[in-house]
Design a protein around this motif. Structure first.
Motif, PDB file in Angstrom:
ATOM      1  N   LEU A 154      46.236  11.945  -7.171  1.00  0.00           N
ATOM      2  CA  LEU A 154      47.235  11.023  -7.699  1.00  0.00           C
ATOM      3  C   LEU A 154      47.564   9.939  -6.691  1.00  0.00           C
ATOM      4  N   VAL A 155      47.736  10.345  -5.421  1.00  0.00           N
ATOM      5  CA  VAL A 155      48.156   9.394  -4.388  1.00  0.00           C
ATOM      6  C   VAL A 155      47.001   8.490  -3.968  1.00  0.00           C
ATOM      7  N   THR A 156      45.803   9.056  -3.843  1.00  0.00           N
ATOM      8  CA  THR A 156      44.689   8.296  -3.269  1.00  0.00           C
ATOM      9  C   THR A 156      43.785   7.662  -4.316  1.00  0.00           C
ATOM     10  N   PHE A 157      43.914   8.048  -5.591  1.00  0.00           N
ATOM     11  CA  PHE A 157      42.986   7.538  -6.604  1.00  0.00           C
ATOM     12  C   PHE A 157      43.717   6.869  -7.761  1.00  0.00           C
ATOM     13  N   LEU A 158      44.588   7.609  -8.438  1.00  0.00           N
ATOM     14  CA  LEU A 158      45.223   7.078  -9.636  1.00  0.00           C
ATOM     15  C   LEU A 158      46.235   5.984  -9.316  1.00  0.00           C
ATOM     16  N   VAL A 159      47.020   6.172  -8.276  1.00  0.00           N
ATOM     17  CA  VAL A 159      48.015   5.152  -7.917  1.00  0.00           C
ATOM     18  C   VAL A 159      47.352   3.835  -7.513  1.00  0.00           C
ATOM     19  N   PRO A 160      46.311   3.847  -6.653  1.00  0.00           N
ATOM     20  CA  PRO A 160      45.638   2.564  -6.354  1.00  0.00           C
ATOM     21  C   PRO A 160      45.033   1.901  -7.581  1.00  0.00           C
ATOM     22  N   ILE A 161      44.453   2.694  -8.500  1.00  0.00           N
ATOM     23  CA  ILE A 161      43.879   2.104  -9.711  1.00  0.00           C
ATOM     24  C   ILE A 161      44.981   1.491 -10.576  1.00  0.00           C
ATOM     25  N   GLY A 162      46.107   2.185 -10.686  1.00  0.00           N
ATOM     26  CA  GLY A 162      47.229   1.627 -11.438  1.00  0.00           C
ATOM     27  C   GLY A 162      47.745   0.342 -10.812  1.00  0.00           C
ATOM     28  N   SER A 163      47.834   0.327  -9.487  1.00  0.00           N
ATOM     29  CA  SER A 163      48.256  -0.889  -8.785  1.00  0.00           C
ATOM     30  C   SER A 163      47.261  -2.015  -9.009  1.00  0.00           C
ATOM     31  N   LEU A 164      45.972  -1.665  -9.041  1.00  0.00           N
ATOM     32  CA  LEU A 164      44.926  -2.660  -9.290  1.00  0.00           C
ATOM     33  C   LEU A 164      45.088  -3.293 -10.667  1.00  0.00           C
ATOM     34  N   LEU A 165      45.337  -2.463 -11.676  1.00  0.00           N
ATOM     35  CA  LEU A 165      45.519  -2.980 -13.025  1.00  0.00           C
ATOM     36  C   LEU A 165      46.769  -3.856 -13.121  1.00  0.00           C
ATOM     37  N   MET A 166      47.829  -3.464 -12.428  1.00  0.00           N
ATOM     38  CA  MET A 166      49.056  -4.246 -12.467  1.00  0.00           C
ATOM     39  C   MET A 166      48.868  -5.619 -11.823  1.00  0.00           C
ATOM     40  N   LYS A 167      48.139  -5.667 -10.706  1.00  0.00           N
ATOM     41  CA  LYS A 167      47.918  -6.946 -10.031  1.00  0.00           C
ATOM     42  C   LYS A 167      47.091  -7.899 -10.879  1.00  0.00           C
ATOM     43  N   SER A 168      46.218  -7.350 -11.734  1.00  0.00           N
ATOM     44  CA  SER A 168      45.390  -8.208 -12.576  1.00  0.00           C
ATOM     45  C   SER A 168      46.159  -8.765 -13.765  1.00  0.00           C
ATOM     46  N   LEU A 169      47.308  -8.183 -14.079  1.00  0.00           N
ATOM     47  CA  LEU A 169      48.083  -8.611 -15.241  1.00  0.00           C
ATOM     48  C   LEU A 169      49.428  -9.217 -14.879  1.00  0.00           C
ATOM     49  N   GLN A 170      49.900  -8.963 -13.681  1.00  0.00           N
ATOM     50  CA  GLN A 170      51.245  -9.378 -13.300  1.00  0.00           C
ATOM     51  C   GLN A 170      51.192 -10.297 -12.084  1.00  0.00           C
ATOM     52  N   ASP A 171      51.875 -11.429 -12.172  1.00  0.00           N
ATOM     53  CA  ASP A 171      51.987 -12.349 -11.040  1.00  0.00           C
ATOM     54  C   ASP A 171      53.312 -13.107 -11.158  1.00  0.00           C
ATOM     55  N   PRO A 172      54.360 -12.620 -10.513  1.00  0.00           N
ATOM     56  CA  PRO A 172      55.688 -13.236 -10.663  1.00  0.00           C
ATOM     57  C   PRO A 172      55.958 -14.368  -9.678  1.00  0.00           C
ATOM     58  N   THR A 173      54.908 -14.922  -9.034  1.00  0.00           N
ATOM     59  CA  THR A 173      55.120 -15.921  -7.982  1.00  0.00           C
ATOM     60  C   THR A 173      55.898 -17.131  -8.491  1.00  0.00           C
ATOM     61  N   ILE A 174      55.422 -17.732  -9.584  1.00  0.00           N
ATOM     62  CA  ILE A 174      56.061 -18.955 -10.081  1.00  0.00           C
ATOM     63  C   ILE A 174      57.445 -18.654 -10.643  1.00  0.00           C
ATOM     64  N   SER A 175      57.555 -17.579 -11.425  1.00  0.00           N
ATOM     65  CA  SER A 175      58.859 -17.248 -12.011  1.00  0.00           C
ATOM     66  C   SER A 175      59.883 -16.882 -10.942  1.00  0.00           C
ATOM     67  N   LYS A 176      59.420 -16.444  -9.780  1.00  0.00           N
ATOM     68  CA  LYS A 176      60.341 -16.101  -8.688  1.00  0.00           C
ATOM     69  C   LYS A 176      60.712 -17.330  -7.861  1.00  0.00           C
ATOM     70  N   GLU A 177      59.723 -18.178  -7.569  1.00  0.00           N
ATOM     71  CA  GLU A 177      59.976 -19.331  -6.713  1.00  0.00           C
ATOM     72  C   GLU A 177      60.566 -20.518  -7.484  1.00  0.00           C
ATOM     73  N   LEU A 178      60.210 -20.655  -8.774  1.00  0.00           N
ATOM     74  CA  LEU A 178      60.727 -21.750  -9.614  1.00  0.00           C
ATOM     75  C   LEU A 178      61.392 -21.156 -10.849  1.00  0.00           C
ATOM     76  N   PRO A 179      62.492 -20.422 -10.698  1.00  0.00           N
ATOM     77  CA  PRO A 179      63.062 -19.655 -11.819  1.00  0.00           C
ATOM     78  C   PRO A 179      63.563 -20.525 -12.975  1.00  0.00           C
ATOM     79  N   HIS A 180      64.270 -21.603 -12.686  1.00  0.00           N
ATOM     80  CA  HIS A 180      64.820 -22.434 -13.758  1.00  0.00           C
ATOM     81  C   HIS A 180      63.715 -23.172 -14.509  1.00  0.00           C
ATOM     82  N   THR A 181      62.726 -23.637 -13.783  1.00  0.00           N
ATOM     83  CA  THR A 181      61.603 -24.325 -14.424  1.00  0.00           C
ATOM     84  C   THR A 181      60.829 -23.372 -15.324  1.00  0.00           C
ATOM     85  N   ALA A 182      60.625 -22.146 -14.861  1.00  0.00           N
ATOM     86  CA  ALA A 182      59.876 -21.165 -15.645  1.00  0.00           C
ATOM     87  C   ALA A 182      60.567 -20.866 -16.974  1.00  0.00           C
ATOM     88  N   VAL A 183      61.892 -20.770 -16.942  1.00  0.00           N
ATOM     89  CA  VAL A 183      62.640 -20.476 -18.176  1.00  0.00           C
ATOM     90  C   VAL A 183      62.542 -21.642 -19.154  1.00  0.00           C
TER      91      VAL A 183
END
Length: 427
Positions: free
Chosen positions: A53-82
């Motif tokens: 779970l720690v060495t295999f499933l969690v890294p794969i889950g993190s990998l999938l999340m990084k490919s679908l989630q990127d909050p950079t713009i919504s975090k740095e430019l919050p009002h513009t994003a809305v």
């Protein structure tokens, strides 16, 4: 008159009740004992499950999340994003003044906390040139305080009056995105938000996946072609001789993959051992192109993965009795027909296991193609490593790795379905 034992009435109803109660009690005890054994087994397996779970499933889950989630713009430019969520680029008009105002103020805040560089890098993943535009705008944002934000931004660069610029910003502003998967399949969003194919000169990754599959299947077939006779030889000679030859098969495992790959550079290069031998025989005058091409990749990868195929085949062949071949020969079949009728079908589980094992290992190869292959021979793992180490585009690297993982799982599922699971046995 004496009463015999057989004359007394037997209380059959009470006896049946007692038997039923004892039977139910026995079943309950049996279930309790089985439950206790299962709990003990789970406790023994739990450390291994936790490790996986720690060495295999969690890294794969993190990998999938990084490919679908990127909050950079919504975090740095919050009002513009809305505000950009309500803007429709399909209408062909730039956003209203309130969006320009929010963007200018957000960019000033991001400039003060060093978030501009993160915004610029994120937008550049989607559209080349956006990094230069953002950095230029942030640098000159305080030059003039007169006029509206629309006028101030367009005075810095006319691209801020272009729908495509704001469209790129809009689709990057969502914390959840499919942009990395679109790029991994050579698609992108046009200025009106529709999904279109990349220009032909910019299409890359579909060809890379096709090349990875082709090279992996070719290496797998070559390993089976060369490994089957070796495994057959080892399985059918006396043990005192097979042990010596088995050491030769295992010997490459004592040397690192990097050293073995580099050795092939020495052998296959223009002035290498093989070309010198061919020139000496008069087969060629200037030497052959044996390296930094597809040939070098196939040779080196086949050599490195061949022991895996031999061991998988040998473990199955060792359990096939010779009596079947003898019976076939005694019935009048020749050696070739006896082999393909009586022996070869029994080794198919080993063939399947060896093919699948070498294919999966070949799909993820990075060092060997990078050293002995040319620019058109790099596999998907090369581009994944490049995005992780050089471009720092973790989202695209995660998307490429996720597609590669899904492809391998799909091939494995098809393989198990076709073989009924028998092909994955190693003996």
């Amino acid at each position: 008159m004496m009463n015999l034992p057989t004359d007394f009435p037997v209380p059959t109803h009470n006896t049946e009740q007692v038997a039923t109660v004892e039977f139910k009690s026995l079943k309950a005890k049996l279930r309790s004992a089985e439950r206790a054994e299962r709990i003990k087994a789970m406790l023994l397996v739990f450390p291994l499950l936790a490790f996986l779970l720690v060495t295999f499933l969690v890294p794969i889950g993190s990998l999938l999340m990084k490919s679908l989630q990127d909050p950079t713009i919504s975090k740095e430019l919050p009002h513009t994003a809305v505000l950009l969520r309500e803007w429709d680029p399909a209408k062909g008009k730039v956003p209203g003044e309130h969006v320009y105002d929010a963007f200018g103020r957000d960019l000033l805040v991001a400039k003060s906390n060093e978030g501009v560089s993160r915004v610029a890098s994120r937008l550049n993943y989607d559209e080349a040139g956006m990094r230069g535009l953002i950095m230029k705008t942030a640098r000159r944002l305080g030059d003039s305080d007169t006029g509206t934000w629309h006028q101030r931004l367009t005075a810095i660069d006319p691209q801020w009056d272009d729908v495509s610029t704001w469209s790129t910003l809009k689709y990057a502003s969502s914390p959840w995105t499919l942009a990395y998967y679109l790029k991994a399949f050579d698609f992108k969003r046009s200025s009106d938000g529709s999904i279109v194919r990349q220009p032909e000169s910019e299409r890359l990754y579909v060809d890379v996946f096709v090349r990875t599959a082709w090279v992996s299947m070719s290496v797998s077939l070559l390993c089976l072609l060369f490994g089957y006779p070796v495994a057959y030889f080892l399985a059918n000679i006396p043990a005192r001789h097979s042990n010596v030859f088995m050491i030769m098969v295992l010997l490459p495992f004592w040397t690192s993959t990097l050293v073995r790959t580099t050795a092939w550079v020495v052998v296959l290069q223009s002035n290498g051992v093989l070309n010198a031998f061919l020139i000496h025989l008069g087969i060629t005058e200037a030497g052959l192109a044996l390296i930094y091409n597809r040939f070098g990749v196939l040779v080196a990868m086949t050599h490195i993965l061949l022991p895996y195929a031999i061991l998988s085949l040998y473990s199955v062949m060792k359990g096939v009795p010779n009596i079947y071949m003898k019976a076939s020969r005694s019935l009048g079949a020749g050696p070739i027909r006896s082999f393909f009728s009586a022996y070869f079908p029994q080794t198919l589980p080993g063939v399947g296991a060896a093919g699948m094992l070498t294919f999966i290992l070949a799909v993820g190869y990075y060092i060997t193609p990078a050293i002995v292959g040319g620019p058109d021979d790099q596999l998907a793992s090369y581009y994944i490593a490049n995005h992780v180490n050089s471009t720092l585009n973790w989202g695209l690297a995660s998307a490429l790795a996720s597609i590669l993982l899904a492809g391998v799982l799909l091939v494995y599922a098809m393989f198990v379905r076709l073989t009924g699971g028998a092909g994955v046995k190693l003996g």
